[in-house]
Each structure stands twice: as C-alpha cells, then as structure tokens.
Design an enzyme around this catalytic site. Structure first.
Site, PDB file in Angstrom:
ATOM      1  N   HIS A 130     -18.500   8.186  23.888  1.00 47.80           N
ATOM      2  CA  HIS A 130     -17.463   7.706  24.804  1.00 47.80           C
ATOM      3  C   HIS A 130     -16.240   7.277  24.006  1.00 47.80           C
ATOM      4  O   HIS A 130     -16.371   6.648  22.942  1.00 47.80           O
ATOM      5  CB  HIS A 130     -17.986   6.522  25.628  1.00 47.80           C
ATOM      6  CG  HIS A 130     -19.133   6.875  26.528  1.00 47.80           C
ATOM      7  ND1 HIS A 130     -19.033   6.853  27.897  1.00 47.80           N
ATOM      8  CD2 HIS A 130     -20.415   7.273  26.253  1.00 47.80           C
ATOM      9  CE1 HIS A 130     -20.198   7.211  28.430  1.00 47.80           C
ATOM     10  NE2 HIS A 130     -21.053   7.466  27.447  1.00 47.80           N
ATOM     11  N   GLY A 162     -20.937  16.177  33.928  1.00 46.80           N
ATOM     12  CA  GLY A 162     -22.320  16.294  33.489  1.00 46.80           C
ATOM     13  C   GLY A 162     -23.219  15.306  34.182  1.00 46.80           C
ATOM     14  O   GLY A 162     -24.431  15.288  33.957  1.00 46.80           O
ATOM     15  N   LYS A 201     -22.683  12.667  38.019  1.00 42.44           N
ATOM     16  CA  LYS A 201     -22.509  12.782  39.464  1.00 42.44           C
ATOM     17  C   LYS A 201     -21.143  13.309  39.872  1.00 42.44           C
ATOM     18  O   LYS A 201     -21.021  13.970  40.897  1.00 42.44           O
ATOM     19  CB  LYS A 201     -22.711  11.406  40.112  1.00 42.44           C
ATOM     20  CG  LYS A 201     -24.109  10.846  39.975  1.00 42.44           C
ATOM     21  CD  LYS A 201     -24.227   9.558  40.786  1.00 42.44           C
ATOM     22  CE  LYS A 201     -23.224   8.510  40.301  1.00 42.44           C
ATOM     23  NZ  LYS A 201     -23.282   7.270  41.107  1.00 42.44           N
ATOM     24  N   GLY A 202     -20.104  12.974  39.116  1.00 42.16           N
ATOM     25  CA  GLY A 202     -18.761  13.189  39.619  1.00 42.16           C
ATOM     26  C   GLY A 202     -17.896  14.100  38.779  1.00 42.16           C
ATOM     27  O   GLY A 202     -18.368  14.940  38.001  1.00 42.16           O
ATOM     28  N   HIS A 226      22.630  -0.031  10.366  1.00 42.57           N
ATOM     29  CA  HIS A 226      22.647   1.182  11.170  1.00 42.57           C
ATOM     30  C   HIS A 226      23.436   0.925  12.462  1.00 42.57           C
ATOM     31  O   HIS A 226      22.969   0.240  13.371  1.00 42.57           O
ATOM     32  CB  HIS A 226      21.198   1.596  11.491  1.00 42.57           C
ATOM     33  CG  HIS A 226      21.055   2.966  12.051  1.00 42.57           C
ATOM     34  ND1 HIS A 226      19.831   3.591  12.151  1.00 42.57           N
ATOM     35  CD2 HIS A 226      21.962   3.845  12.554  1.00 42.57           C
ATOM     36  CE1 HIS A 226      19.994   4.783  12.682  1.00 42.57           C
ATOM     37  NE2 HIS A 226      21.284   4.956  12.949  1.00 42.57           N
ATOM     38  N   HIS A 253      21.638  -2.387  14.350  1.00 37.56           N
ATOM     39  CA  HIS A 253      20.396  -2.972  13.863  1.00 37.56           C
ATOM     40  C   HIS A 253      20.284  -2.687  12.376  1.00 37.56           C
ATOM     41  O   HIS A 253      21.119  -1.985  11.794  1.00 37.56           O
ATOM     42  CB  HIS A 253      19.186  -2.410  14.627  1.00 37.56           C
ATOM     43  CG  HIS A 253      18.964  -0.945  14.405  1.00 37.56           C
ATOM     44  ND1 HIS A 253      19.607   0.023  15.143  1.00 37.56           N
ATOM     45  CD2 HIS A 253      18.185  -0.266  13.523  1.00 37.56           C
ATOM     46  CE1 HIS A 253      19.244   1.220  14.736  1.00 37.56           C
ATOM     47  NE2 HIS A 253      18.380   1.083  13.756  1.00 37.56           N
ATOM     48  N   ASP A 307      17.576  -1.400   9.289  1.00 30.95           N
ATOM     49  CA  ASP A 307      16.315  -0.709   9.020  1.00 30.95           C
ATOM     50  C   ASP A 307      15.725  -1.239   7.716  1.00 30.95           C
ATOM     51  O   ASP A 307      16.347  -1.131   6.648  1.00 30.95           O
ATOM     52  CB  ASP A 307      16.548   0.797   8.923  1.00 30.95           C
ATOM     53  CG  ASP A 307      17.001   1.394  10.246  1.00 30.95           C
ATOM     54  OD1 ASP A 307      16.361   1.102  11.254  1.00 30.95           O
ATOM     55  OD2 ASP A 307      18.003   2.132  10.264  1.00 30.95           O
ATOM     56  N   LYS A 348      20.306  -1.793  42.103  1.00 29.85           N
ATOM     57  CA  LYS A 348      19.786  -2.873  42.951  1.00 29.85           C
ATOM     58  C   LYS A 348      18.271  -2.856  42.820  1.00 29.85           C
ATOM     59  O   LYS A 348      17.600  -1.943  43.293  1.00 29.85           O
ATOM     60  CB  LYS A 348      20.185  -2.698  44.409  1.00 29.85           C
ATOM     61  CG  LYS A 348      19.746  -3.900  45.260  1.00 29.85           C
ATOM     62  CD  LYS A 348      20.069  -3.748  46.707  1.00 29.85           C
ATOM     63  CE  LYS A 348      19.723  -5.038  47.454  1.00 29.85           C
ATOM     64  NZ  LYS A 348      18.350  -5.509  47.194  1.00 29.85           N
ATOM     65  N   GLU A 358      16.904   1.818  46.028  1.00 26.93           N
ATOM     66  CA  GLU A 358      17.376   1.185  47.249  1.00 26.93           C
ATOM     67  C   GLU A 358      18.892   1.225  47.362  1.00 26.93           C
ATOM     68  O   GLU A 358      19.440   1.284  48.455  1.00 26.93           O
ATOM     69  CB  GLU A 358      16.877  -0.262  47.290  1.00 26.93           C
ATOM     70  CG  GLU A 358      17.202  -0.970  48.592  1.00 26.93           C
ATOM     71  CD  GLU A 358      16.656  -2.388  48.618  1.00 26.93           C
ATOM     72  OE1 GLU A 358      16.027  -2.803  47.636  1.00 26.93           O
ATOM     73  OE2 GLU A 358      16.881  -3.078  49.619  1.00 26.93           O
TER      74      GLU A 358
END
Length: 794
Positions: free
Chosen positions: A123, A180, A182-183, A343, A349, A351, A511, A647
């Site tokens: 898993h 493999g 049920k689903g 930069h 910002h 780096d 909005k 909206e």
C-alpha cells in the site's frame, strides 16, 4: 527461476536470497511463493514506474492467505526491520508520536525482496518523497468506490463513469483500477502542485455533489449504516496520512487477484477482477492503461538527477542562465561554496544557495537574509541549481521562468556545522569584504512543514551565544511587545453597476465568496474576527500561519476567509460544509487591504499606497494569499470573472481612503449573480422525500423599522444541511409569527422561530411585490448580525 531452497539471485546488482519457493501461499489455487516472485519480477518495470518514491506499507502473509474456511491474519508492517538488506532505500516519516522508517520500492531487487518475505499486499500514498526525503505534493488523486451490502462491481462501474464525467470537466485524466477486492479505484492525474489537503477537499466535494445528484446510488460519508445497496465514494484516501493498495499489487484474498488498471471501454457492468496471470499477459502485450498518468519526462528515471526539475523549467536557447544537458557528476567530493543573489523578478527576493552533493541547494528569501537574531525570515526551498549558477549575473528575459535582473549580493565559502536532509542546516558563511553580509554570518535553516510541505523553512541568524545551542530555539523567538492594536470595523462596498463608477481611476478586484474577516496580528499570534466581532480564530486554526508570514510585524489586515470547490473557485457552500479539519476542507485568507502596520494607521492613505504596502509584506503562504487585481480594465475584469464563473468584482477608487464600518461609494460591487442576506423567520413542512421535516424556509429582511417578508426558499439544500437546519430552528421555535404580512398560503402550516439567525440566498431578481424570485439557499452567515440585514446586503 530456480525452485530450490536458499537460492541467491542477482537482481540489478543486488543479491536476494530466495527460500521456500514451493510454499503454497494461495491454497485455493495452489499458487506458490515462487509464482508470486515470478509475478512481481515480471511487473516490476510498471510497478516501479507508478509506485517508486512512495513510502510502502506491507501486509505480509508468511503462512499464506488461508481459505474460505480458514482465515489468516496478516502481519502489518510499516517500519523496516533488522533483516532488511542494507541496499533497500528507505525514508523516515515523522508521525504524531513517533518516527518510522519506510522502504521505497525504487528498484526490482526491493520488490523481489518484498515478495520473498511474503509481502503480498503493498500500500502506498498518493505522494512521493523528494531526493532529500521531503514530501512532494500528490501527483495523483484517488477515489475508492466501495460497494455496500447489496451492491457490487456493476454499481461501482456506474459510479465510476459519473466520477469520470466530473473529472473530465476538470481536465483531469482518469483511469479505473479493479482493486482485486470488492470495488474499483479511480485514479486521476495531478500536476504535483496541489497539496494533499486540497486534493482531499476536491475529492470530498466531488463525492458530495454526486451523492446529492444520485442519492439512491451514492453515499459520501463513513457511516456503514447508510451504505446498503449503495456505493460509498471513499475520498479520504487522499489524506496525506492514508494509503491505497498500489497499482499492480497482489491482494491477500482467497485467489491471487491483482489491483489491475483497466481501459474505460473494458469497464462494463459484467467486469471482473483480474488474476495475476491475466495481468502479466496484458503487460507483456504492452497494455498499461495507467501510463497516461505518468509524467512525459519519465520522472521515475530522473529520480536520481537532481537537476531534472531545473532543466524542465528553462530553455537554454532563451535564457542566459547555465542549463547543463546532463545530470551532475557524482565525484564523491563535496564543495563548500555559497552564493546569495538579489533577484528582481515579479517580486524582489533573494536566492540563498549552498553547494551540497554536486548542486546548489536553494531557498528563496522574500525578505532577504535576516540581520536581527530576534527576527526569523521565511525561506522557501526551490529546485536544485547547477554549480555554474554560483557565478551567474544577468537579465532573465521577460516571459521566462524567474524573468528579471539577477545580481550577486554576496558569495564565498561556508563552514558546515549540521546538515540533516529535509530538516535542518546550520552553516557559517564567509562572504566578500564588500558583500551584503558584511563579512561572516552564521545561519540556521529549519524546516517547518512537519513532513507535509517540504518547501517551507525558516532562516534564523545566529549570534555567538548560539554556538552550542540547538537551533530549534530559533522557532521560539518572541516578537517584541507593543501597544494594543486598534479595533477597526470593515469598510463595506455598495452594490451597483457601471453607471455608479464616477470619474476617476478604478481598480478591479475579485469579489470573494466567503466570510469577511479582519485579521489582527501582534506578538506572534494572529486573530480573526467577523464584521460583527465573531471570533474566527479557533474555527480556522490553519490561518494562524499569517503570524509567521508577517515575521514580527504588528498589523491589522482586511480580507475574506474562503474555501475552494472542486474546480478551484471560492465557494460559500464549500465553506459551509467545512465542519472541522477532518472534513478535508481547508480555509484560505485572501488579504486585500492593510489598515495598520507597526504602530502606524494607514486608514487615511489612498488605496494605491495601501496596496503597495500590502504587496511589500510578502505574506503569500499555504493558506494566506494576497490576490492579484484585474488592474484598471473593467471589461477585462468582468469578462474574466464571468468566464471563471465568479460572483463578480469589486471596483475601488485608487485615491480612496479606508472608511471603517461605512458602506461607501468608493467601493462598488458589480455582480453577475445576485445574493441576499436573509433572516429566517420560520419554516414549512416538506412532502415526499422531505415529509416529516423541513420543506422550505420562510425569510425576511429589515425594512421600514420592522421585518419585511420576502418569500420562501426550498432549494439548495443537502439532506445533511436540512438535518442541521432543523436542529438549529428547533432550539428557537416560537408559537406566534415574528412579523406581519406573510401570505395565508405560506403561513397556514408554518412553524415560527425567533428571528436571530442569518442566512444567504442567491436569486434572479426582485419582484414588484417585494419578493425574491427563484431563491436558492447558500448557507448560514454566522458573521452577520440580523439587525444589519437589509435589501441589497450580501
């Protein structure tokens, strides 16, 4: 493959000792361990492509799976044990109370070793780990279609196609997998830039929407009592802590079925699970339906190339940046250079880059390296850069990634004190005499994502007294105390249209469809309150991130708390369904104004100046955002808003001041869809499926010194919403109507309530008789006071 006991087999340079190959693991079919190993060896290329770099949880069946008459309890394993070969790649995952070392199935040898120890079921989560062990955002979304008693694969097929229709509409390719068991599992591809919490929220909303549309077929909650004859859409497996059976894994059932990806045209109502031999035959013919979800650049093959992401983001023919054609060469020698580059991109910002293992490990610092040990700065980890970048200065063309001017702020060498991948780095930097550091400086970089977001760090400047102190103290630095913040009521917009926009320059903003909230940040803590002073702080704890982003500032901000629907739009209904964190719906704060900063009131400053101050704060984070504006182009704003099914927009004059608590005409709401806040004054019983409960709500607004009845609303409810509304209204029931003017037809069987609760409806228009036409319920408005509900409020 040899069948004798204790056979050493060389697989990709690793020796796996195979034993007990004739042992029967599936008694019902006589399938042996040797056949299981043969299967995993045959499917290894496809298994690894889809599941590499994902921490693997195993179900081991040392004594086989048993039969219908004899059950066997498997051995559940997360941690690797002392018998694990040293060459098996692992990653350490921090859980709430402990750490666990998980294997990563990055090569065929590891997969065969798992088969040798009878780990039949494997898993994995929907996310992968990076080269330094940090969690990447998920690259796929999964829906587990689980049939309840009385339902089966045929019903799952019907639900799978309903899910596909929605996913197609979201431009998400999807592939069904017969599990493999049920689903059916339904996988959809993600771009790796969506967090697990958002993916879980999207899956939850999809499941809820389908349950509302198909209540006789689908259920979306965990209660087993509701699943009879229906298919449960388990959306929760997108939670970053959950796992799903890996595609191509065997199942520990009575027969050796496998989790098998299928083509959509195979998915008929008589579809069945595939055995491991059928899966092998399909793969030998090159039939891997799940391949459509793999990145086109073969990300699995690039897992060892630390510059693969860097190259994928740049075109060497269009940018002066160094773009190597090949992966960095592993020399075994680790250098100690550093560079800090200023930069000037879309936002300024710095780096921050440290040479490590043949690349420049990089962080973006929105506010630059901290100069005060009492103030930590945000550091966002970015992609690794080539060593050649350490000397780069120049202009990255507009339109290219990181477009803008790059200059070296400081550079030199560093002395390393600590480097724990994905967690912590401590180093003393020795810069140029004329560099930005002013000589030498010691920094600690501390990962703050707690395994969920491997990009967010803090950078802390250490003093000499920190030399022997654990750098974790950096996170405990307290912000300085100050005077109490002012209590500011939110400014309100006036509903209108284009004719209400007087002369002057206007800027258009989205909005938002949520709860209006004032944010107050002081002393390292963020508080959020509604316009009627309802405390939202505990309701939305994830928004506490704002305090860290403001990095010691004391501020009052204005904004909207929202949640996103499956299509990524702000949705009031989604926010209503949030409930608690377990629902998988997270909140975001859209900060659109700054009212007070570090002891200075900004209320009298014009909008354009307040906006510049807000943007300079650099507070875009995981849950906190400064949304971009549409600029001054009204037609573009309205067209874009309409196309995105939002909206509407809010127009704001660029020279307007902030007017606390006032409904001003310097902010104008331009809506595509009308919404109205309403006061619930009663309800009428339902019929048919709603018999015995609420059929519609009776609603009103304030007008002329009293309540004005504006109609009834009977649409827009889910079954869960109606049950919750019933509980609320039962607590405030009264015998007499709280208003006059309710038509006899609506009042004859009405149940009346005290008018203390505010909701919101959408509608098409007001009638000439002061009624709302075609209202639809949107949800409660706990942030609103009944006395403020008038026509046009919403």
């Amino acid at each position: 493959m040899a069948r004798s006991s204790g056979t050493p087999v060389n697989i990709d340079g690793h020796t796996v000792m195979l034993t007990n190959l004739d042992k029967v693991l599936y008694p019902e079919t006589g399938t042996t361990k040797g056949e299981v190993i043969d299967y995993y060896r045959a499917v290894a290329p496809w298994f690894i492509a889809h599941n590499s770099r994902r921490p693997a949880t195993r179900l081991r069946f040392p004594d086989g799976v048993g039969t219908a008459a004899t059950s066997v309890t498997p051995f559940f394993a997360k941690n690797v044990d002392s018998g694990t070969p040293s060459w098996v790649p692992t990653v350490t995952i921090t859980h709430q109370h402990r750490e666990a070392d998980y294997p990563l199935i990055d090569d065929a040898a590891t997969l065969i070793w798992m088969a040798q120890i009878a780990a039949l079921e494997i898993h994995v989560p929907q996310w992968r780990v990076g080269p330094r062990g940090g969690h990447h955002d998920p690259d796929r979304l999964v829906l587990d279609l689980d049939p309840g008693e009385g339902a089966g694969l045929a019903e799952c097929v019907r639900v799978a196609f309903l899910c596909k229709e929605i996913l197609d509409g979201m431009s998400l390719p999807s592939v069904p997998v017969t599990s493999g068991s049920k689903g059916i599992h339904l996988y959809a591809g993600l771009d790796g830039r969506t967090s697990a919490s958002v993916a879980s929220q999207v899956a939850h909303q999809l499941a809820l929407a389908l349950e509302v549309s198909h209540p006789d077929l689908i259920v979306s909650d965990m209660k087993r009592s509701r699943r009879e004859g229906k298919v449960f859409i388990d959306w929760s497996q997108n939670n970053g802590h959950k796992t799903t059976i890996a595609p191509y894994s065997l199942r520990g059932r009575s027969r050796p079925y496998a989790a098998a990806p299928r083509a959509w045209d195979e998915l008929t109502e008589d579809v069945t699970n595939l055995t491991f031999t059928e899966v092998m035959e399909r793969l030998r013919a090159g039939d891997d339906p799940l391949a459509v979800l793999l990145p086109t650049d073969a990300a699995v093959a690039d897992a060892g190339d630390r510059l693969a992401t860097y190259r994928s983001m740049r075109d060497g023919a269009k940018t002066p940046e160094p773009v190597p054609d090949s992966p960095p060469t592993a020399t075994g020698v680790t250098g100690n250079s550093f560079v800090i580059q200023e930069h000037h991109a879309s936002r300024l910002h710095w780096d921050f880059r440290l040479e490590h293992e043949g690349v420049l490990v990089s962080w973006a610092l929105p506010k630059g390296p901290p100069t005060d040990p009492k103030k930590n700065h945000l550091a966002v980890m970015t992609e690794d850069h080539p060593l050649e970048y350490g000397t780069f200065e120049g202009t990255i063309p507009k339109g290219q990634y990181g477009g803008g001017e790059v200059t070296i702020w400081d550079a030199g060498t560093y002395d390393l004190e600590k480097w724990i991948d994905g967690r912590e780095v401590i180093a003393t930097l020795h810069g140029r005499p004329d560099g930005g550091l002013g000589g030498s400086a010691k920094f600690a970089l501390i990962h703050t994502g707690k395994g969920k977001d491997d990009r967010q760090w803090l950078i802390h400047r250490m003093t000499e007294s920190h030399a022997t102190t654990d750098s974790a103290r950096a996170t405990k630095t307290a912000a300085p105390q100050g005077d109490p913040l002012p209590h500011i009521g939110p400014m309100l917009a006036t509903a209108g249209d284009a004719s209400d926009l007087r002369a002057g320059e206007w800027v258009y903003e989205t909005k938002w469809d949520g709860y209006r909230a004032i944010a107050e940040v002081a002393d390292g803590v963020a508080h959020f309150r509604s316009r009627n002073d309802k405390d939202f702080t505990r309701t939305f704890p994830e928004l506490g991130e704002l305090a860290a982003l403001l990095d010691g500032h004391r501020a009052v901000l204005d904004g909207e708390i929202i949640a996103l629907d499956p299509s990524g739009r702000s949705s009031f209904g989604t926010l209503q369904n949030r409930g608690d964190a377990k629902a998988g719906i997270v909140a975001h704060y859209m900060a659109f104004d700054v009212l007070h900063l570090d002891g200075e009131s900004l209320l009298r400053r014009p909008y354009r100046e307040r906006r510049k101050v807000l943007e300079s704060l650099g507070i875009d984070g995981k849950h906190i955002h400064v949304p971009v504006t549409f600029g001054t182009d009204r037609e573009l704003a309205l067209r874009t808003s309409r196309e995105l099914k939002l909206e509407g927009v809010v127009a704001k004059t660029v020279d307007g001041i902030y007017q606390p608590g006032a409904r001003a005409r310097t902010w104008i709401k331009l809506k595509h869809v009308y919404a109205q806040e309403v006061i619930v004054v009663g309800w009428r019983p339902g019929e048919g499926r709603r018999a015995g409960g609420i059929g519609s709500l009776l609603i009103a607004v304030n007008e002329g010194g009293g309540l004005l009845y504006v109609g009834k609303v009977g649409t827009g409810f889910t079954e869960a919403a109606l049950a919750e509304i019933q509980k609320r209204l039962d607590r405030i029931e009264r015998k007499t109507p709280p208003l006059d003017g309710v038509p006899r037809a609506d009042a004859k069987d009405a149940h009346w309530v005290t008018p203390t609760l505010v909701g919101e409806v959408s509608f098409t228009e007001w009638t000439t008789t002061d009624r709302i036409r075609h209202p639809s319920w949107r949800g409660w408005r706990p942030d609103k006071d009944p006395k403020d509900v008038v026509r046009g409020a919403g």
